[in-house]
Motif scaffolding. Sequence first.
Motif, PDB file in Angstrom:
ATOM      1  N   GLN A   1       0.805  -1.218   0.244  1.00 43.60           N
ATOM      2  CA  GLN A   1       0.075   0.089   0.056  1.00 43.60           C
ATOM      3  C   GLN A   1       0.844   1.276  -0.006  1.00 43.60           C
ATOM      4  N   PHE A   2       1.839   1.110   0.403  1.00 43.18           N
ATOM      5  CA  PHE A   2       2.826   2.421   0.772  1.00 43.18           C
ATOM      6  C   PHE A   2       3.554   2.682  -0.408  1.00 43.18           C
ATOM      7  N   PHE A   3       3.923   1.504  -1.186  1.00 47.74           N
ATOM      8  CA  PHE A   3       4.681   1.727  -2.517  1.00 47.74           C
ATOM      9  C   PHE A   3       3.437   2.151  -3.410  1.00 47.74           C
ATOM     10  N   GLN A   4       2.456   1.726  -3.353  1.00 40.89           N
ATOM     11  CA  GLN A   4       1.315   2.106  -4.353  1.00 40.89           C
ATOM     12  C   GLN A   4       1.080   3.637  -4.231  1.00 40.89           C
ATOM     13  N   ARG A   5       1.253   4.266  -2.941  1.00 40.91           N
ATOM     14  CA  ARG A   5       0.951   5.828  -2.894  1.00 40.91           C
ATOM     15  C   ARG A   5       2.149   6.567  -3.258  1.00 40.91           C
ATOM     16  N   ILE A   6       3.373   6.026  -3.238  1.00 38.43           N
ATOM     17  CA  ILE A   6       4.551   6.515  -3.874  1.00 38.43           C
ATOM     18  C   ILE A   6       4.340   6.677  -5.360  1.00 38.43           C
ATOM     19  N   LYS A   7       3.938   5.556  -5.780  1.00 33.89           N
ATOM     20  CA  LYS A   7       3.600   5.582  -7.244  1.00 33.89           C
ATOM     21  C   LYS A   7       2.731   6.733  -7.860  1.00 33.89           C
ATOM     22  N   ASN A   8       1.537   6.690  -6.946  1.00 29.57           N
ATOM     23  CA  ASN A   8       0.489   7.823  -7.284  1.00 29.57           C
ATOM     24  C   ASN A   8       1.093   9.092  -7.217  1.00 29.57           C
ATOM     25  N   LEU A   9       2.101   9.380  -6.233  1.00 27.41           N
ATOM     26  CA  LEU A   9       2.516  10.588  -6.000  1.00 27.41           C
ATOM     27  C   LEU A   9       3.101  10.994  -7.133  1.00 27.41           C
ATOM     28  N   PHE A  10       4.118  10.318  -7.998  1.00 25.47           N
ATOM     29  CA  PHE A  10       4.822  10.897  -8.958  1.00 25.47           C
ATOM     30  C   PHE A  10       4.274  10.431 -10.199  1.00 25.47           C
ATOM     31  N   LYS A  11       3.101  10.018 -10.576  1.00 25.85           N
ATOM     32  CA  LYS A  11       2.500   9.954 -11.703  1.00 25.85           C
ATOM     33  C   LYS A  11       2.636  11.273 -12.634  1.00 25.85           C
TER      34      LYS A  11
END
Length: 377
Positions: free
Chosen positions: A367-377
């Motif tokens: 869940q954490f790394f998915q939020r990181i991906k969303n942050l830098f889209k």
Amino acid sequence: MPRDYYEVLGVNKDASDDEIKKAFRQQAKKYHPDLHPGDKEAETKFKEVNEAYSVLSDPDKKAKYDRFGHAGVDPNGFGGGGGGAYSAYDVDLGDIFSSFFGGGFGGSSRRRTGPQKGADLKYHMALEFMEAAFGCTKTFQITKEDICKSCNGSGAQPGTTPETCPTCRGAGRVQQQTQTLFGMTMVTKSCPTCNGRGTVIKTPCSQCRGKGRLKTVKNLSVQIPAGVDTGDLLPIRNEGEPGTNGGPYGDLYIEFRVKKHDVFERNGINTSCSVPITYAQAALGGEVEVPTIYGKEKYTLKEGTQPGDTITIRGKGIPNKGNPNMKGDHVVKFVLEVPTGLSREQKQLLKQFNDTLTDRNYMRSSQFFQRIKNLFK
């Protein structure tokens, strides 16, 4: 034409001597130049107050004033013998100004020579963590002034007694005529010979040298209630220093400092501690023992316990010092201990096990790394 003296003091013509004196004190406090520096109006009114009191406090002058008015007390008039505007008056200026200056002028004779409570004392006491939590009995020593047993506090050699002061004749006060900005005044001061005690000691006690007191070491035993904490004060009545002129003893206040504990921490009446668990215990769950100040408690870990997870055990904290039956809570924080010094075989097994894990096993990480991906889209 001067104002009516009764009007100046704010009293009726049939006012008693005590009422006139009380009114004078009130007006003198109100208009005294020390309280109104540079105020000419206050200075004028203060002069009027003194003039009115110098007449109305003297029975002879008062009688002439009541009969003839101002002419009866005018030294140049037919009454004669007025004595001027600033006649001496017998009043304790400490009484007048004590409410403004906290007794800076010596206070009234009652304050100087009446019973005075002795000084309070403070003792700093260190307690072990568990002593403070559950209470204990402590024995300790204090050094303080106490009444001399040889002379029983009189200051006079046994077999002799203090004698009446020849200067003030036992009153503890003397009157002194003083020249001020407003003329000659008569003020009452503490007797310089006896320092306001009213007595003098001709033959001082050989033990205390006339002081009536000695430094003494006293052993005390006190029951410390459960639940005290750093900074708390425990009063021990009448264990301070002795009073003066027959006054009571002061009190002793014990201030506590609670030492740190190797395992437990404290927040008010709540306690806490950290408990290390292994990777296997955290992943698989199982029964563990957790410490409290009352002893060990068994607790069953749930599967997938995370580092930093906490549990609260109700009623296993510090007793409330106001109500010992009420106790705080105990909070346990689980800390994951990562193994060190692994052998080659252990490392290989751990790697094989880790390779079998997926995102489903690491929900928080995924869940954490998915939020990181969303942050830098």
